[in-house]
Design an enzyme around this catalytic site. Structure first.
Site, PDB file in Angstrom:
ATOM      1  N   LYS A  88       0.824  -1.204   0.000  1.00 45.33           N
ATOM      2  CA  LYS A  88       0.000   0.000   0.000  1.00 45.33           C
ATOM      3  C   LYS A  88       0.861   1.259   0.000  1.00 45.33           C
ATOM      4  O   LYS A  88       0.648   2.173  -0.796  1.00 45.33           O
ATOM      5  CB  LYS A  88      -0.914   0.017   1.232  1.00 45.33           C
ATOM      6  CG  LYS A  88      -1.609   1.343   1.458  1.00 45.33           C
ATOM      7  CD  LYS A  88      -2.464   1.322   2.701  1.00 45.33           C
ATOM      8  CE  LYS A  88      -1.807   1.798   3.953  1.00 45.33           C
ATOM      9  NZ  LYS A  88      -1.579   3.257   4.042  1.00 45.33           N
ATOM     10  N   ASN A  89       1.832   1.300   0.905  1.00 44.44           N
ATOM     11  CA  ASN A  89       2.605   2.534   1.050  1.00 44.44           C
ATOM     12  C   ASN A  89       3.579   2.768  -0.101  1.00 44.44           C
ATOM     13  O   ASN A  89       4.201   3.832  -0.181  1.00 44.44           O
ATOM     14  CB  ASN A  89       3.349   2.543   2.391  1.00 44.44           C
ATOM     15  CG  ASN A  89       2.392   2.758   3.547  1.00 44.44           C
ATOM     16  OD1 ASN A  89       1.211   3.050   3.353  1.00 44.44           O
ATOM     17  ND2 ASN A  89       2.893   2.592   4.759  1.00 44.44           N
TER      18      ASN A  89
ATOM     19  N   ARG B  47      -4.364  10.629   4.269  1.00 48.07           N
ATOM     20  CA  ARG B  47      -3.254  11.593   4.278  1.00 48.07           C
ATOM     21  C   ARG B  47      -2.358  11.488   3.054  1.00 48.07           C
ATOM     22  O   ARG B  47      -1.789  12.471   2.597  1.00 48.07           O
ATOM     23  CB  ARG B  47      -2.371  11.346   5.491  1.00 48.07           C
ATOM     24  CG  ARG B  47      -2.827  11.907   6.765  1.00 48.07           C
ATOM     25  CD  ARG B  47      -1.859  11.465   7.851  1.00 48.07           C
ATOM     26  NE  ARG B  47      -0.491  11.847   7.528  1.00 48.07           N
ATOM     27  CZ  ARG B  47       0.017  13.058   7.721  1.00 48.07           C
ATOM     28  NH1 ARG B  47      -0.716  14.002   8.262  1.00 48.07           N
ATOM     29  NH2 ARG B  47       1.247  13.330   7.385  1.00 48.07           N
TER      30      ARG B  47
ATOM     31  N   CYS C 280      -5.056  12.939  12.789  1.00 46.45           N
ATOM     32  CA  CYS C 280      -5.530  11.579  12.584  1.00 46.45           C
ATOM     33  C   CYS C 280      -5.740  10.961  13.946  1.00 46.45           C
ATOM     34  O   CYS C 280      -5.521  11.625  14.960  1.00 46.45           O
ATOM     35  CB  CYS C 280      -4.557  10.775  11.731  1.00 46.45           C
ATOM     36  SG  CYS C 280      -3.150  10.174  12.641  1.00 46.45           S
TER      37      CYS C 280
ATOM     38  N   ARG D 132       0.099  14.855  13.264  1.00 49.43           N
ATOM     39  CA  ARG D 132       0.762  14.475  12.005  1.00 49.43           C
ATOM     40  C   ARG D 132       0.899  15.645  11.022  1.00 49.43           C
ATOM     41  O   ARG D 132       0.184  15.734  10.020  1.00 49.43           O
ATOM     42  CB  ARG D 132       0.052  13.290  11.352  1.00 49.43           C
ATOM     43  CG  ARG D 132       0.131  12.040  12.197  1.00 49.43           C
ATOM     44  CD  ARG D 132      -0.462  10.845  11.511  1.00 49.43           C
ATOM     45  NE  ARG D 132       0.413  10.262  10.511  1.00 49.43           N
ATOM     46  CZ  ARG D 132       0.048   9.281   9.694  1.00 49.43           C
ATOM     47  NH1 ARG D 132      -1.162   8.800   9.746  1.00 49.43           N
ATOM     48  NH2 ARG D 132       0.896   8.800   8.818  1.00 49.43           N
TER      49      ARG D 132
ATOM     50  N   VAL E 285       2.481  18.460   8.166  1.00 48.88           N
ATOM     51  CA  VAL E 285       3.054  18.325   6.819  1.00 48.88           C
ATOM     52  C   VAL E 285       4.067  19.444   6.560  1.00 48.88           C
ATOM     53  O   VAL E 285       4.359  19.775   5.420  1.00 48.88           O
ATOM     54  CB  VAL E 285       1.958  18.332   5.709  1.00 48.88           C
ATOM     55  CG1 VAL E 285       1.179  17.029   5.704  1.00 48.88           C
ATOM     56  CG2 VAL E 285       1.042  19.527   5.852  1.00 48.88           C
TER      57      VAL E 285
ATOM     58  N   ASP F 146       4.444   0.737  12.021  1.00 48.27           N
ATOM     59  CA  ASP F 146       3.251   0.084  11.470  1.00 48.27           C
ATOM     60  C   ASP F 146       3.078  -1.364  11.933  1.00 48.27           C
ATOM     61  O   ASP F 146       2.103  -2.024  11.557  1.00 48.27           O
ATOM     62  CB  ASP F 146       3.276   0.137   9.932  1.00 48.27           C
ATOM     63  CG  ASP F 146       2.922   1.514   9.403  1.00 48.27           C
ATOM     64  OD1 ASP F 146       2.518   2.381  10.191  1.00 48.27           O
ATOM     65  OD2 ASP F 146       3.060   1.734   8.168  1.00 48.27           O
TER      66      ASP F 146
ATOM     67  N   ILE G  74       8.235   7.078  16.797  1.00 45.94           N
ATOM     68  CA  ILE G  74       7.825   7.810  15.591  1.00 45.94           C
ATOM     69  C   ILE G  74       6.536   8.587  15.875  1.00 45.94           C
ATOM     70  O   ILE G  74       6.440   9.775  15.609  1.00 45.94           O
ATOM     71  CB  ILE G  74       7.596   6.850  14.389  1.00 45.94           C
ATOM     72  CG1 ILE G  74       8.798   5.911  14.197  1.00 45.94           C
ATOM     73  CG2 ILE G  74       7.260   7.630  13.117  1.00 45.94           C
ATOM     74  CD1 ILE G  74      10.012   6.490  13.552  1.00 45.94           C
TER      75      ILE G  74
ATOM     76  N   ARG H  66      -8.802  -0.203   4.422  1.00 43.23           N
ATOM     77  CA  ARG H  66      -7.892   0.796   3.853  1.00 43.23           C
ATOM     78  C   ARG H  66      -6.518   0.183   3.554  1.00 43.23           C
ATOM     79  O   ARG H  66      -5.822   0.650   2.657  1.00 43.23           O
ATOM     80  CB  ARG H  66      -7.690   1.973   4.837  1.00 43.23           C
ATOM     81  CG  ARG H  66      -8.877   2.875   4.971  1.00 43.23           C
ATOM     82  CD  ARG H  66      -8.498   4.108   5.747  1.00 43.23           C
ATOM     83  NE  ARG H  66      -7.315   4.739   5.166  1.00 43.23           N
ATOM     84  CZ  ARG H  66      -6.527   5.609   5.782  1.00 43.23           C
ATOM     85  NH1 ARG H  66      -6.796   5.964   7.007  1.00 43.23           N
ATOM     86  NH2 ARG H  66      -5.485   6.125   5.181  1.00 43.23           N
TER      87      ARG H  66
HETATM   88  C1  UD1 Z   1       4.277   6.910   6.363  1.00 40.95           C
HETATM   89  C2  UD1 Z   1       3.368   5.727   6.207  1.00 40.95           C
HETATM   90  C3  UD1 Z   1       2.818   5.296   7.553  1.00 40.95           C
HETATM   91  C4  UD1 Z   1       3.948   5.060   8.548  1.00 40.95           C
HETATM   92  C5  UD1 Z   1       4.894   6.261   8.595  1.00 40.95           C
HETATM   93  C6  UD1 Z   1       6.124   6.019   9.434  1.00 40.95           C
HETATM   94  C7  UD1 Z   1       2.460   6.028   3.993  1.00 40.95           C
HETATM   95  C8  UD1 Z   1       1.273   6.347   3.159  1.00 40.95           C
HETATM   96  N1  UD1 Z   1       2.266   6.079   5.315  1.00 40.95           N
HETATM   97  O1  UD1 Z   1       3.498   7.985   6.863  1.00 40.95           O
HETATM   98  O2  UD1 Z   1       2.079   4.078   7.368  1.00 40.95           O
HETATM   99  O3  UD1 Z   1       3.425   4.835   9.825  1.00 40.95           O
HETATM  100  O4  UD1 Z   1       5.331   6.597   7.258  1.00 40.95           O
HETATM  101  O5  UD1 Z   1       6.836   4.927   8.945  1.00 40.95           O
HETATM  102  O6  UD1 Z   1       3.507   5.708   3.501  1.00 40.95           O
HETATM  103  N2  UD1 Z   1       6.661  14.693  10.414  1.00 40.95           N
HETATM  104  C9  UD1 Z   1       6.676  16.035  10.689  1.00 40.95           C
HETATM  105  N3  UD1 Z   1       6.414  16.909   9.673  1.00 40.95           N
HETATM  106  C10 UD1 Z   1       6.141  16.480   8.409  1.00 40.95           C
HETATM  107  C11 UD1 Z   1       6.128  15.105   8.138  1.00 40.95           C
HETATM  108  C12 UD1 Z   1       6.389  14.216   9.174  1.00 40.95           C
HETATM  109  O7  UD1 Z   1       6.925  16.457  11.827  1.00 40.95           O
HETATM  110  O8  UD1 Z   1       5.916  17.310   7.533  1.00 40.95           O
HETATM  111  C13 UD1 Z   1       6.952  13.732  11.496  1.00 40.95           C
HETATM  112  C14 UD1 Z   1       5.744  12.859  11.846  1.00 40.95           C
HETATM  113  O9  UD1 Z   1       4.891  13.486  12.745  1.00 40.95           O
HETATM  114  C15 UD1 Z   1       6.416  11.623  12.398  1.00 40.95           C
HETATM  115  C16 UD1 Z   1       7.692  11.511  11.577  1.00 40.95           C
HETATM  116  O10 UD1 Z   1       7.906  12.805  11.026  1.00 40.95           O
HETATM  117  O11 UD1 Z   1       6.747  11.811  13.738  1.00 40.95           O
HETATM  118  C17 UD1 Z   1       7.653  10.492  10.473  1.00 40.95           C
HETATM  119  O12 UD1 Z   1       6.469  10.622   9.720  1.00 40.95           O
HETATM  120  P1  UD1 Z   1       6.426  10.271   8.166  1.00 40.95           P
HETATM  121  O13 UD1 Z   1       7.563   9.361   7.851  1.00 40.95           O
HETATM  122  O14 UD1 Z   1       6.307  11.540   7.398  1.00 40.95           O
HETATM  123  O15 UD1 Z   1       5.066   9.477   8.032  1.00 40.95           O
HETATM  124  P2  UD1 Z   1       4.080   9.474   6.787  1.00 40.95           P
HETATM  125  O16 UD1 Z   1       4.836   9.641   5.530  1.00 40.95           O
HETATM  126  O17 UD1 Z   1       2.935  10.374   7.041  1.00 40.95           O
END
Ligand code: UD1
Length: 417
Positions: free
Chosen positions: A22-23, A92, A116, A121, A123, A304, A326, A396
């Site tokens: 999926k990811n 997301r 979420c 979470r 961006v 995960d 994380i 999902r």
């Molecule tokens: C992806 C995966 C999710 C998994 C996660 C961590 C997908 C669709 N989802 O989510 O299943 O649990 O990686 O392996 O691939 N962060 C910030 N600012 C940002 C982005 C991230 O502070 O702009 C922080 C997050 O809060 C978190 C860390 O960075 O603490 C890692 O998150 P991230 O790797 O970005 O997770 P996702 O890509 O959302």
């Protein structure tokens, strides 16, 4: 809404085929927006999230069909560089279209995802990466509005490695002018898969699987056919099912290299785990050692798989600690597992699990994808009947999980609530 019903304490055995990741598939689908053309993506799992991504593409103007695990996408007529709130709030990963839209159209309007089930979470890394590449960003009615006549290569340095922000930055950078270097990039196999897809399209990315990615901007990209990697999280979930309730279970069509730390931990817990080509077999012993884990970025223990591991630890002969570094609040499954009889106490981002506990079936509620998987795993070992409501969460991220588990000998079925 559907619910899953499980009658526990059945012994599982046999083999189960793992689907595409999926990811990995979600950013690959988003990346098809980068260059107009017809794409054929193979090994696409039939998930709510892949369907949501198709819906998003159709809003942007692409046409797509999905049959027998293959998705055909035509992005020739994309005209509308927008990802609406209605979709982004449900998934997301929709935010992944920001980079591709900005690259192709020079502007994009993508809704902020919001929170979420397990916290805010943000961006911000995605947004600052686009700014580093020369985009002007503003916020309008809950939407990120990004504009750039021509993106320009730059050095992007993330404070912590983010899977999503790395993917988005790479997709924005592949057609930018000059070289982009991403420091502290995510090393997850799903990001490597995305980069391989982009390189097949004609991009020039090196350093995949390391924390430094170099991207030499190219003028043109072309549409291609591609097969996504196997889902390491689904594989880990099935292997944990084996460790909980299996006699001997084999997961097939997986990449065992992607499962490294999970296989190590399963062995430490006392299971016999053997790898043969693209399959992994787990044989359960009649004891389970308590094994504490701390989630970490790849190749560390995946966040995960944290919820699923917690269930295994409820059946361990002793106490273990599970720390999520994380997502500090990713523990919505704890209350539901306690309803089934687990003994778990939370302190900050660590759950202390006391085993071995006899679990008893009860009505429980899914709260997120992996949390739902943990409830199914717990139901497999619980005595009696467990009803898991709100299964749209599981849909999902897991294709036909009840069919796969049924084939292994579980008593599980879906019914309307
Ligand atoms: C992806 C995966 C999710 C998994 C996660 C961590 C997908 C669709 N989802 O989510 O299943 O649990 O990686 O392996 O691939 N962060 C910030 N600012 C940002 C982005 C991230 O502070 O702009 C922080 C997050 O809060 C978190 C860390 O960075 O603490 C890692 O998150 P991230 O790797 O970005 O997770 P996702 O890509 O959302």
């Amino acid at each position: 809404m559907d619910r899953l019903v499980v009658l526990g304490e059945r012994q599982l055995s046999g083999s189960v085929e793992i689907g595409g990741a999926k990811n990995a598939v979600l950013p690959v689908i988003a990346a098809t927006v980068l260059a107009p053309g017809r794409y054929r993506i193979k090994r696409v799992p039939d998930l709510r999230d892949t369907r949501t991504m198709m819906k998003l593409l159709s809003i942007i103007g692409a046409e797509s069909t999905y049959e027998n695990g293959e998705m055909e996408i035509d992005t020739a007529n994309c005209r509308n560089p927008e990802a609406p709130y209605e979709l982004v709030k449900t998934m997301r990963a929709s935010f992944y279209v920001l980079g591709p839209l900005l690259s192709r159209f020079g502007h994009a309007r993508v809704s902020l995802p919001g929170g979420c089930a397990w916290g805010p979470r943000p961006v911000d890394f995605h947004v600052s990466a686009m700014e580093s590449l020369g985009a002007e960003i503003s916020l309008d009615g809950g939407y990120v509005v990004a504009k750039a006549k021509r993106l320009k290569g730059n050095t992007i340095s993330f404070d912590v490695p983010s899977v999503g922000a790395t993917g988005n930055a790479v997709m924005a950078a592949v057609r930018a002018e000059g070289e982009t270097v991403i420091k502290n990039a995510a090393r997850e196999p799903e990001i490597v898969c995305l980069c391989e897809f982009l390189n097949k399209m004609g991009a020039s990315i090196s350093g995949m699987g390391t924390s430094k990615l170099s991207i030499e901007g190219v003028k043109e990209l072309r549409s291609v056919d591609f097969e996504v990697i196997p889902d390491r999280i689904e594989a880990a979930t099935m292997l944990i099912a084996g460790a909980l309730a299996g006699k001997e279970i084999t997961v097939i069509r997986v990449n065992p290299e992607h499962l490294g730390v999970v296989l190590d931990m399963l062995r430490e817990a006392g299971n016999s785990v053997t790898v043969s080509g693209d399959s992994v077999t787990i044989k359960r012993e009649n004891f389970t050692n308590p094994v504490s884990v701390r989630t970490a970025v790849y190749p560390g223990f995946p966040t995960d798989v944290q919820a699923q591991w917690m269930v295994l630890m409820t059946q361990a002969d002793g106490t273990s600690a599970i720390t999520d570094t994380i997502y500090h609040d990713r523990f919505t499954h704890v209350g539901e597992l306690v309803r089934l009889g687990a003994k778990i106490s939370l302190s900050g981002n660590t759950a202390k699990v006391t085993g071995r506990r006899k679990l008893l079936g009860a009505p429980v509620m899914s709260t997120d994808i992996r949390g739902s998987a943990s409830l199914i795993l717990a139901a497999l070992v619980a005595k009696g009947r467990t009803e898991i409501s709100r299964v749209y969460h599981i849909d999902r991220g897991y294709e036909g999980i009840e069919k796969k588990l049924k084939n292994l000998g579980a008593e599980i079925w879906r019914e309307a609530e």
